[in-house]
Design a protein around this motif. Sequence first.
Motif, PDB file in Angstrom:
ATOM      1  N   LYS A 186       0.821  -1.212   0.000  1.00  0.00           N
ATOM      2  CA  LYS A 186       0.000   0.000   0.000  1.00  0.00           C
ATOM      3  C   LYS A 186       0.858   1.266   0.000  1.00  0.00           C
ATOM      4  O   LYS A 186       0.473   2.290  -0.574  1.00  0.00           O
ATOM      5  CB  LYS A 186      -0.940  -0.016   1.201  1.00  0.00           C
ATOM      6  CG  LYS A 186      -1.936  -1.165   1.167  1.00  0.00           C
ATOM      7  CD  LYS A 186      -2.779  -1.263   2.432  1.00  0.00           C
ATOM      8  CE  LYS A 186      -3.861  -0.210   2.464  1.00  0.00           C
ATOM      9  NZ  LYS A 186      -4.786  -0.435   3.619  1.00  0.00           N
ATOM     10  N   ASP A 187       2.033   1.207   0.624  1.00  0.00           N
ATOM     11  CA  ASP A 187       2.888   2.384   0.674  1.00  0.00           C
ATOM     12  C   ASP A 187       3.347   2.816  -0.716  1.00  0.00           C
ATOM     13  O   ASP A 187       3.415   4.021  -1.016  1.00  0.00           O
ATOM     14  CB  ASP A 187       4.112   2.122   1.562  1.00  0.00           C
ATOM     15  CG  ASP A 187       3.769   2.156   3.045  1.00  0.00           C
ATOM     16  OD1 ASP A 187       2.711   2.721   3.405  1.00  0.00           O
ATOM     17  OD2 ASP A 187       4.553   1.608   3.848  1.00  0.00           O
ATOM     18  N   ASP A 217       0.426   4.418  -2.480  1.00  0.00           N
ATOM     19  CA  ASP A 217       0.197   5.755  -1.925  1.00  0.00           C
ATOM     20  C   ASP A 217       1.256   6.750  -2.417  1.00  0.00           C
ATOM     21  O   ASP A 217       0.935   7.898  -2.747  1.00  0.00           O
ATOM     22  CB  ASP A 217       0.215   5.705  -0.398  1.00  0.00           C
ATOM     23  CG  ASP A 217      -0.970   4.949   0.187  1.00  0.00           C
ATOM     24  OD1 ASP A 217      -1.969   4.757  -0.537  1.00  0.00           O
ATOM     25  OD2 ASP A 217      -0.886   4.535   1.366  1.00  0.00           O
ATOM     26  N   LYS A 218       2.502   6.310  -2.466  1.00  0.00           N
ATOM     27  CA  LYS A 218       3.593   7.190  -2.880  1.00  0.00           C
ATOM     28  C   LYS A 218       3.387   7.710  -4.300  1.00  0.00           C
ATOM     29  O   LYS A 218       3.664   8.884  -4.593  1.00  0.00           O
ATOM     30  CB  LYS A 218       4.920   6.439  -2.789  1.00  0.00           C
ATOM     31  CG  LYS A 218       6.129   7.241  -3.242  1.00  0.00           C
ATOM     32  CD  LYS A 218       7.407   6.423  -3.161  1.00  0.00           C
ATOM     33  CE  LYS A 218       7.830   6.228  -1.723  1.00  0.00           C
ATOM     34  NZ  LYS A 218       9.173   5.600  -1.612  1.00  0.00           N
ATOM     35  N   TYR A 223      -5.534   1.474  -5.228  1.00  0.00           N
ATOM     36  CA  TYR A 223      -5.287   0.068  -4.877  1.00  0.00           C
ATOM     37  C   TYR A 223      -6.036  -0.879  -5.824  1.00  0.00           C
ATOM     38  O   TYR A 223      -7.121  -0.545  -6.313  1.00  0.00           O
ATOM     39  CB  TYR A 223      -5.757  -0.234  -3.453  1.00  0.00           C
ATOM     40  CG  TYR A 223      -5.111   0.585  -2.370  1.00  0.00           C
ATOM     41  CD1 TYR A 223      -3.791   1.028  -2.467  1.00  0.00           C
ATOM     42  CD2 TYR A 223      -5.818   0.900  -1.208  1.00  0.00           C
ATOM     43  CE1 TYR A 223      -3.201   1.774  -1.456  1.00  0.00           C
ATOM     44  CE2 TYR A 223      -5.238   1.644  -0.177  1.00  0.00           C
ATOM     45  CZ  TYR A 223      -3.939   2.084  -0.315  1.00  0.00           C
ATOM     46  OH  TYR A 223      -3.367   2.818   0.688  1.00  0.00           O
TER      47      TYR A 223
END
Length: 442
Positions: free
Chosen positions: A167-168, A171-172, A177
């Motif tokens: 997920k990181d 998000d970055k 998702y």
Amino acid sequence: MNRKKTGSTMLTFTIAAALATGCSNSEKTGQESNVSLSEGDSKPVELVIHSDSGDSVESFDERFGNAIRSKFPNYTITYIKTGKGTSKSELFAANQPIDMNFDSIGYFMNSMVKNDLQYDMSELIKKENIDLNQLDPVAVNGMKQLSGGGLWGIPVTNLNVVLFYNKDLFDKFGVPYPKDGLTWDEAAELSKQLTRNENGQQIVGLYGETGHVLRTNQYSLGTVDPKTLKATFSTNELWNKLLEAIYVKPASNAGYKEFMMNVRSGNLPTKDNFVKDRNLAMYVGLTSTVFTSASAMEGMNWDIATLPVFKDMPGTGSQPYPVYFSVTKTSKNKEAAIKVIKYLVSEEFQLAISKKGEVPVLTSDTVKKAFAQGSPFKDKNWSAVFAHKPAAIPLKSPYDGTPENEVKALLPKVVLGETDMNTALRTIDENSNKKIEAEQAK
């Protein structure tokens, strides 16, 4: 098959050591019993269990042994892990009986059939009133097909393939998702968006664990034709479609190829790139991945989604990858052995393993809803594990693993553009067929 007794002192010592380890007293699991024991279950019996899986004694005890000993306190449960001096052929040579076997469907032919240990348990199942209708029908039918209509093994645990994502990284880069039900084309597009160089670190979007993808493929393709014993990659066009969708399209930009050359020395990514290095955004692998890598994934911001689907097969996930327990042909304790297997498919045991994160074979909603709820990861999207209809398991051959190694060797060259897919598929079959013929000639 040679089962003559050997005079080798070293072999006898090795087996004795394995037996001593396997028979060690283990702590009871504390599970409450809801499977009644008959008078016959109180008689002292030793059951020797073998597996070609490579599971350690500690792993066997944690997964099965402790619970069996707690349930059957008068049974001596001895697990022998395969290894140097403790393969089935070496055990036979030392006159060591094997009462039960457990192995995944991928190992079953080599583990049981090649050693002539298969035994039709149909009458034992009937006598013990084991309701096969309560178990995963695809896993049961896969073994029925292999057994020629009988049943050489009963599924006890299962595995299937899902999509893990970091997920990181999503998000970055501001990428949404992956959702349950996404297609392979959509997954390839996500892969392209996530394959970037970030402050000197090359990130790639998607990789599917090659062996697991092949063995559990959604088109139910066998790697070897069980009748002709010839590899099937150049003769079934669906292999081309599958490999293009899962490997070639997601890697169709310069950044992915740069990662393969500079980070992986010309090879595809691995699970470690997802779990440890965290430079892989999406990883397609077995449901057990998180539990075998629990310590690494505890500090990672991740979740799962359903395995991407093909447009022409919506809602169809991977084949199940069941682990079967079997009573062997040579066992003198068949009735005790089948009682153990009956317990292993009971709701009591299936509920316990489901809570730990082992995919159950019992299809009750109660057991499914309990999945991973006793693990550190209970808040993940575990409904994805059961969301898709499983693909059918094709008939297996003893040589299914041979083309798999050839695919692993040639697929990176296709992705890098060093060879074309059709040439690679022909080479995979040619190399595999030569190796299968050599194996048969032994």
